[in-house]
Design an enzyme around this catalytic site. Sequence first.
Site, short mmCIF file in Angstrom:
data_model
loop_
_atom_site.label_atom_id
_atom_site.label_comp_id
_atom_site.label_asym_id
_atom_site.label_seq_id
_atom_site.Cartn_x
_atom_site.Cartn_y
_atom_site.Cartn_z
CD GLU A 1 40.01 45.25 54.43
OE1 GLU A 1 39.12 44.70 53.76
OE2 GLU A 1 39.80 45.96 55.40
N1 MCN Z 1 42.19 41.51 42.82
C1 MCN Z 1 42.55 40.55 41.91
N2 MCN Z 1 42.17 39.25 42.10
C2 MCN Z 1 41.45 38.90 43.20
C3 MCN Z 1 41.09 39.87 44.15
C4 MCN Z 1 41.45 41.19 43.91
O1 MCN Z 1 43.23 40.86 40.95
N3 MCN Z 1 41.09 37.64 43.36
C5 MCN Z 1 42.63 42.91 42.63
C6 MCN Z 1 41.46 43.84 42.38
O2 MCN Z 1 41.14 43.89 41.04
C7 MCN Z 1 42.00 45.14 42.93
C8 MCN Z 1 42.85 44.71 44.11
O3 MCN Z 1 43.22 43.36 43.84
O4 MCN Z 1 42.83 45.74 41.98
C9 MCN Z 1 42.12 44.79 45.44
O5 MCN Z 1 40.85 44.25 45.32
P1 MCN Z 1 39.87 44.00 46.58
O6 MCN Z 1 40.48 43.04 47.51
O7 MCN Z 1 38.52 43.70 46.05
O8 MCN Z 1 39.85 45.40 47.35
P2 MCN Z 1 39.22 46.80 46.93
O9 MCN Z 1 39.41 47.05 45.50
O10 MCN Z 1 37.89 46.93 47.53
O11 MCN Z 1 40.28 47.76 47.66
C10 MCN Z 1 40.21 48.04 49.01
C11 MCN Z 1 41.25 47.36 49.87
C12 MCN Z 1 41.21 48.00 51.17
S1 MCN Z 1 39.78 47.77 52.04
C13 MCN Z 1 42.21 48.83 51.61
S2 MCN Z 1 42.08 49.60 53.10
C14 MCN Z 1 43.36 49.02 50.82
C15 MCN Z 1 43.58 48.01 49.83
O12 MCN Z 1 42.56 47.45 49.27
N4 MCN Z 1 44.00 50.18 50.74
C16 MCN Z 1 45.03 50.30 49.86
N5 MCN Z 1 44.72 48.04 49.14
C17 MCN Z 1 45.43 49.20 49.07
N6 MCN Z 1 46.46 49.31 48.21
C18 MCN Z 1 47.07 50.50 48.06
N7 MCN Z 1 48.08 50.58 47.22
N8 MCN Z 1 46.68 51.59 48.74
C19 MCN Z 1 45.70 51.53 49.63
O13 MCN Z 1 45.32 52.61 50.27
#
Ligand code: MCN
Length: 907
Positions: A869
Site C-alpha cells: 500500500e
Molecule cells: N514483498 C517483498 N519485500 C518486502 C515486502 C513485500 O518482496 N519487503 C512482497 C511480498 O512478498 C508480496 C508483495 O511484496 O509478494 C506484497 O506484500 P505485502 O506488502 O506484505 O502485502 P500483502 O501480501 O499483504 O498484499 C496486500 C496488499 C494490499 S493490502 C493490496 S490492497 C494490494 C496489494 O498488496 N492489492 C493488490 N498489492 C496488489 N497488487 C496487485 N497486483 N493486485 C492487487 O489487488
Amino acid sequence: MLKRTLKVNGVEKFIICDNDDTLASVLREKLGLLSVKIGCGTGQCGSCSVIIDGKLKRTCALKMKRVEDFTEILTTEGIGTPTKLHPIQLAWIAHGGAQCGFCTPGFVVSTYALLIANPKPTREDIREWFQKHRNACRCTGYKPLVDAVQDAAAVMRGDMSEDELMFKMPEDQRIWGSKYPRPTAVAKVTGTLEYGADLGLNMPEGSLKCALVQAEVSHANVISIDTSEAEAMEGVEKVVTYKDIKGKNRITGLITFPTNKGDGWDRPILADEKIFQYGDAIAIVCATSEKIAKAAAKKVKVELEQLPEYMDAPSAMAEDAIEIHPGTPNVYFEQKIVKGEDTAPIMDKADVVLEGSYYVQRQPHMPIEPDVGFAFIDDDGKLNIHSKSIGLHLHAAMIAPGLGVELENLIMVQNYAGGTFGYKFSPTMEALVGAACLATGKPVFLNYTWEQQQQYTGKRSPFFTDIRLAASKDGELLGMETDWICDHGPYSEFGDLLTLRGAQFIGAGYKLENIRGLGKTVCTNHAWGSAFRGYGAPESEFGYEVMMDELAEKIGMDPFDLREKNVYRESQGDTTPTGCKPEVYCLEDIFTAGRPKYEEMKKWAAEDAAEGFKRGVGIAVGIYGSGLDGPDTAESAIELNKDGSVTLFNCWHDHGQGADIGCLGTAHETLRPLGLKPEQIHLVMNDTRNCPNGGPAGGSRSQVVIGNAIIAACRNLMDAMRKADNSYMSYDEMVAAGKELRYEGKWSAPATDCDENGQGSPFACYMYGLFMSGVEVEIATGKVQVEKMKLVADIGKINNKLAVDGQMYGGLAQGVGLALTEDYEDIKKHSTMVGAGFPYIKQIPDDIELVYVETERPDGPHGASGVGELPLTTPHASVINAIYNACGARVTHLPARPEKVLAAMKG
Ligand code: MCN
Ligand code: FES
Ligand code: FES
C-alpha cells in the site's frame, strides 16, 4: 444457428453456435482456449484480444455472425506453451509483467501483433500501440510491460539471447532479495492459469448458473417480491429470495469497537425490508444457463417504496435526514485524537495558522477481472465456497451466521484472482452463491459483469477533511487540529477502523506534538465502503501533504526543505500521531537519498515546456502501517515430504501481488541450512480445509505477519530435524525416530491497539516513502499529464525485487488515477472503465524511478516491512502539488479533472 470452420492456432475447428454468440465465448467455452479472458466485456480492456487474419481484435463484443468461415485465429496458446515459451513470454516473466496475470494473455497477443508489424518499436511506439488497442492493466503501472516488449523484440530480432532473460541463481544460492520469478509466472504468461470464470467451465453437469435481481434505486422499503413468472420459465430451477435463507440473512461486520452505535448486523444477504444502495441483491435466479437466468431475472417483479437517497455524508448528516438503518444514527462512530497539549492556545499564539478543507473521492478499484465465484456441497455435506476472497477465515465468520451454517461446515477457497486492490477484504458474492447452493442443493456459479462489479462491490470511502495547522515562521510545526468525516456507504463493516486511520495518519511523518481532532463515520446510500489499497492513508494524508506545500509557500521555504526539517528524528525522540516511537527512524535517510532526485526534477521543470504548457514538480511524504492494529496474528504450517522436499501450507491470499513468491522467498531464506532448491518448496495455499489462518491480505501485512509465521514454522521443522552434530535428519530418519513431519508456526505483532484518544502503538512495522511527480499542464484546457515520478522508499529488506518494483509501479499508477480521473460518484456514468477514468498506458508516465533505502526492521521477517500500500499513500498529493507548482491551480477536491484545474487556475 450458424456453423463455422475456423483455423485456430493452426488447427481447423468446426463449430455450431448461435448468431449472437461472441467469438470470445466460442473460443473459451467451445474450444477451451482459456487464455482469452473476459474482463470488461465491452471492448474497453483488451483482455479478450486475439489475432484474427493477422489483425489484433477484441473478441468480447464480436458476434459470430460477423466471423467468416476459415478465419485464422491466433491466441496466446498458439504463441507459446509452458514447455516452450515464446520470447515475449520469457520477457514478461523477466520483468515481472504478470502480477495478477489476468491482462497478460491479452498483452502477449497484442505484443505479438505489434512486433510483426514493427520489429523495432520505440517506447513511444509501444505505448501508442497499447493505448490504441485498449490493453488495460491495473497492476503493473505499464512500465515493466514496455521494458518486456523491448527485450522480447531484441530477442526476436536476434540482438539479444533468450538466455539473458532467464533467472540466474546467485552463487550463494539465495533467492531472497533477488528477481526470482514468482511460481505462477509461467502459467500466467501462457494463459493457462485458471481463474474463477475458467473454473466455472469445469463444473459438473447439472450445475446452475446464477443471475441477480438488483435494486435500481438507492434507498427504498421493499413492499413485495413476485418471482412466479420467472420461476415458471423453462430452465429456471429456483428464484432464491430472503425467505429461502435459513440464517440471519445478514453479513456481520464483526464490530469490535465498543463505541460503535450500530451492531454490525446491517448488511442483508438478500434484501428483505429495505434497499440500502443501488445494486443491492434482491433475488438470485438459478437456471441451467446464464442466458436463461438473466432473462428470468428481468421477470422478477419488485415493488418498492422509495425513500430519500442520501448520496453523500453531508446529506445523511442533515437535521432532517431519516435513519438509514432505523434505530442507528447515521453518524454511528466517532474517533478522537488527543495528543500532547491543548491546541487552542497554540493556534492563538502561532506565527502562522493555515486552514483548509480537502476531499478524497469514492475511488473504484477497477480490477480487470470482475467478481466471480461458485459453491457446492461436498460428500461430507460441507458447503464449499470458492471466490476471490482475500480473507477466507474472516469471511467465513462474517457470512456463516447469516447463511445459517456452522463454521465447521463451511469451507472457503480462494481462486486465482485477477486483482482486487482491497475490495475483496469485504465478502461480495460469497454469501450469495452460498445461499443459492443451499437453497437448490446444487452447485452454483455466478460471474458479475464489469458493470455489476462497479455497482455492487465496495469502494474507497470518501473523506472530507478539515485541517488547521500552526507553525512558526521558520517552519516548525507546533500543533494541528483536524476533523474528518468518512462517508462509508450503508454497510458498517470496517468503517470504524477506517475512521481510526484518520487519527493514526493525519500528520504522520512529522514531529507534531500537539494534536486535537475528531473523526466521524457516516452511513449513506452510496456504494458501501470497503478497503482500498492504502485504506485510510490516501484519504488521511492528502490534506496535510497539500497543506505542507501551502505552508512552505507562506513562509517562503522550499517544500522539500520544510518537510526535511520536520520529519521524525531519533535524536529528538519524535513520535507518531498515536504517540509512539516509529520502529525505525529512516526519513532523514530518505530525504538525503531524495535530494539529488528532487534537484533533477526541478531542473527538468525549469526547462521550457512546449508552447501552451507549463511544468511543475510536487512532493509528498507517505507512510502506512504493515499490519492490522494491535497484536495482529498469523499461523503457518510446513511438512517434510518423502523425497526430502517440503510443503508449505498458508492462507497468504493472492490479489495478484505475489503471495506465492512471498511464501517461497521467505521460506527458502529460512530453510537455507537445509540446502533446499526453490523447486523443493511446494506451496499449498488459500483453502481453509488444509491451510492455517494467516489472516486477510489487507494492511500490507502478509510479508510481515505471515512471513514471521512462516519463519516460525520453518524453524520448528528444522529444530525437529536437527541432529546433535547440527546436521539434519532425512525424511526416513525422522520417521524412524518417530518424529512428527508437520509443524505449525505462529506469530503475533508486538503492538497495542489505540485507545479512545487515538493513542497507542498499533503497528510493529511501517512503510515510508517520498513521492515526487513532474507534471505538464495544458494552460488552455487544464489537462494534466504526469510526465515523471520518483519514489524513494523504505520498506525494510526486500524479499523479491520483481514483486516489490511491481507493487511500486502499480500503486503509483493508481495514484495518478486517484489524482486526476478516477471516480465512482455518478452511478450511470462511472459504471464503465472509460467512464470511471481508468488509466490507460498514456496517462501513466513511462519515466518512473524507484530508489530503496533498506533499513532493517527489528520485527520484520529477515528485516522486511510490507510494501503493497505504500505506493498509494500520497502519490496523488505529489501530483496535486506539482499542478500548483506548474500553474498556480490548487485543487483540494479530487479528482483534478481538467475543468477543475482550469477553474482553479482562473480562481
Ligand atoms: N514483498 C517483498 N519485500 C518486502 C515486502 C513485500 O518482496 N519487503 C512482497 C511480498 O512478498 C508480496 C508483495 O511484496 O509478494 C506484497 O506484500 P505485502 O506488502 O506484505 O502485502 P500483502 O501480501 O499483504 O498484499 C496486500 C496488499 C494490499 S493490502 C493490496 S490492497 C494490494 C496489494 O498488496 N492489492 C493488490 N498489492 C496488489 N497488487 C496487485 N497486483 N493486485 C492487487 O489487488
Ligand atoms: Fe473484451 Fe474487455 S475488451 S473483455
Ligand atoms: Fe495486469 Fe493484473 S497484471 S491487470
